[in-house]
Design a protein around this motif. Structure first.
Motif, mmCIF file in Angstrom:
data_model
loop_
_atom_site.group_PDB
_atom_site.id
_atom_site.type_symbol
_atom_site.label_atom_id
_atom_site.label_comp_id
_atom_site.label_asym_id
_atom_site.label_seq_id
_atom_site.Cartn_x
_atom_site.Cartn_y
_atom_site.Cartn_z
ATOM 1 N N GLN A 1 3.636 -8.961 4.859
ATOM 2 C CA GLN A 1 4.317 -8.296 3.651
ATOM 3 C C GLN A 1 4.022 -6.855 3.995
ATOM 4 O O GLN A 1 5.094 -6.106 3.589
ATOM 5 N N VAL A 2 2.879 -6.198 4.428
ATOM 6 C CA VAL A 2 2.715 -4.979 4.844
ATOM 7 C C VAL A 2 3.461 -4.130 5.985
ATOM 8 O O VAL A 2 4.342 -3.238 5.851
ATOM 9 N N TYR A 3 3.604 -4.959 7.101
ATOM 10 C CA TYR A 3 4.431 -4.798 8.431
ATOM 11 C C TYR A 3 5.905 -4.602 7.991
ATOM 12 O O TYR A 3 6.559 -3.871 8.731
ATOM 13 N N ARG A 4 6.528 -5.644 7.320
ATOM 14 C CA ARG A 4 7.824 -5.464 7.236
ATOM 15 C C ARG A 4 8.290 -4.467 5.991
ATOM 16 O O ARG A 4 9.546 -3.990 5.784
ATOM 17 N N HIS A 5 7.273 -3.837 5.277
ATOM 18 C CA HIS A 5 7.890 -2.929 4.309
ATOM 19 C C HIS A 5 6.521 -1.766 4.265
ATOM 20 O O HIS A 5 6.007 -1.226 3.514
ATOM 21 N N PRO A 6 6.637 -1.037 5.497
ATOM 22 C CA PRO A 6 5.671 -0.085 5.961
ATOM 23 C C PRO A 6 5.835 1.114 4.921
ATOM 24 O O PRO A 6 4.719 1.592 4.620
ATOM 25 N N GLN A 7 6.834 1.471 4.300
ATOM 26 C CA GLN A 7 6.758 2.750 3.538
ATOM 27 C C GLN A 7 6.291 2.280 2.252
ATOM 28 O O GLN A 7 5.680 3.270 1.453
ATOM 29 N N LEU B 1 -1.806 0.769 4.039
ATOM 30 C CA LEU B 1 -2.287 -0.367 4.374
ATOM 31 C C LEU B 1 -1.753 -0.630 6.032
ATOM 32 O O LEU B 1 -2.557 -1.325 6.661
ATOM 33 N N TYR B 2 -0.627 -0.451 5.930
ATOM 34 C CA TYR B 2 -0.010 -0.230 7.397
ATOM 35 C C TYR B 2 -0.764 0.487 8.365
ATOM 36 O O TYR B 2 -1.067 0.033 9.445
ATOM 37 N N GLN B 3 -1.231 1.695 8.082
ATOM 38 C CA GLN B 3 -2.228 2.247 8.940
ATOM 39 C C GLN B 3 -3.324 1.796 9.054
ATOM 40 O O GLN B 3 -3.801 1.910 10.345
ATOM 41 N N MET B 4 -3.736 1.164 8.159
ATOM 42 C CA MET B 4 -4.999 0.444 8.100
ATOM 43 C C MET B 4 -5.061 -0.612 9.366
ATOM 44 O O MET B 4 -5.840 -0.821 10.346
ATOM 45 N N GLY B 5 -3.943 -1.294 9.256
ATOM 46 C CA GLY B 5 -3.606 -2.388 10.274
ATOM 47 C C GLY B 5 -3.935 -1.799 11.716
ATOM 48 O O GLY B 5 -4.411 -2.539 12.730
ATOM 49 N N GLU B 6 -3.135 -0.887 11.759
ATOM 50 C CA GLU B 6 -3.158 -0.199 13.120
ATOM 51 C C GLU B 6 -4.272 0.256 13.610
ATOM 52 O O GLU B 6 -4.831 0.423 14.635
#
Length: 282
Positions: A208-214, A219-224
């Motif tokens: 959910q996070v990675y398909r809609h990073p904006q 959270l996307y940055q946290m994953g990375e």
């Protein structure tokens, strides 16, 4: 004629107002007398100093790593992601520093290590309480790893506290749920002393996070940040096992482990499996 830019004149001018019998000096601030007098080789071998300094400096870096990890987990629990990013980035850079530290120890040849090994008794990096706390904070929980610290109640209490607490990844998943991402209930409230297993529902949450990073940028940055951290940790582990194999081959470790065999098994441990698995689906 005296040159004002001569090094001796510069030192004289800069130190004119200092009285090191009264003012704190560089060595005082860093307690260098204690640090630099903490190396006590037990063998007559020249190379033992390298072995001691290598492990002592690694422990200092791990102390900083724990300082940053503990603060990062606290920031996550308080929904303060931007502050945690800097701390986690610093942990990754510390691990890179530790990777390169193995290059120095790798200059020790097998005969040189064999000459000091009898003096090491049963001491081993396997018994590092700080390293074990790092492993537990990153989610690699194992109750058997408490036993090497049973003879030191003070250290055992610190290691056990890390074993019982939610890991960095656990706190990240709880944060995601607070942000409205659907995370399986079993991933949010569980026995924190148990290692996590890869969970399809957790992978879907990250998707959910990675398909809609904006829409979920922090959270996307946290994953990375987590992927970067595990990437660095893998390199640290790999450099460890190759250095040990280079220096002692497949001899048993001084602490009783199988040595290289044990370390190779640790290479298979994946800390954040869903973050690696989702890449195939994007």
């Amino acid at each position: 004629m005296s040159c004002p830019h001569h090094p001796e004149n510069i030192v004289r001018e800069e130190g004119a107002q200092l009285d090191f019998s009264r003012d704190m000096s560089y060595g005082d601030y860093l307690h260098l007398d204690q640090i630099l007098s903490a190396q006590h080789p037990l063998s007559p071998e020249h190379n033992e100093m390298l072995f001691i300094v290598q492990h002592q400096t690694s422990e200092l870096w791990m102390k900083l790593m724990l300082h940053e990890l503990q603060a990062a987990v606290a920031k996550l629990a308080a929904d303060q992601l931007p502050e945690s990013f800097k701390m986690l980035a610093r942990v990754s850079r510390i691990m890179e520093q530790l990777v390169h530290a193995w290059d120095v120890l790798a200059t020790m040849t097998p005969p040189e290590y064999s000459a000091i090994r009898p003096y090491l008794s049963n001491s081993s990096g396997f018994q590092s309480a700080q390293y074990r706390r790092i492993e537990f904070m990153l989610g690699n929980k194992n109750a058997a790893m408490l036993k090497p610290h049973a003879h030191r109640p003070d250290l055992l209490a610190e290691v056990e506290a890390a074993w019982r607490a939610p890991s960095l990844y656990d706190e990240t998943l709880r944060l995601m749920a607070r942000r409205g991402i659907t995370v399986p209930a079993q991933a949010l409230e569980r026995d924190w002393t148990q290692p996590r297993q890869a969970d399809e529902g957790v992978k879907q949450a990250w998707l959910q996070v990675y398909r809609h990073p904006q829409a979920h940028w922090d959270l996307y940055q946290m994953g990375e940040e987590l992927v970067d951290l595990e990437d660095a940790f893998r390199l640290w582990r790999f450099r460890h096992v190759t250095t040990v194999e280079r220096v002692i081959g497949f001899k048993r470790g001084t602490g009783g482990t199988s040595g290289v065999g044990y370390l190779r098994k640790m290479l298979d441990v994946v800390l954040f499996p869903e973050l690696w698995a989702l890449r195939t689906e994007l």
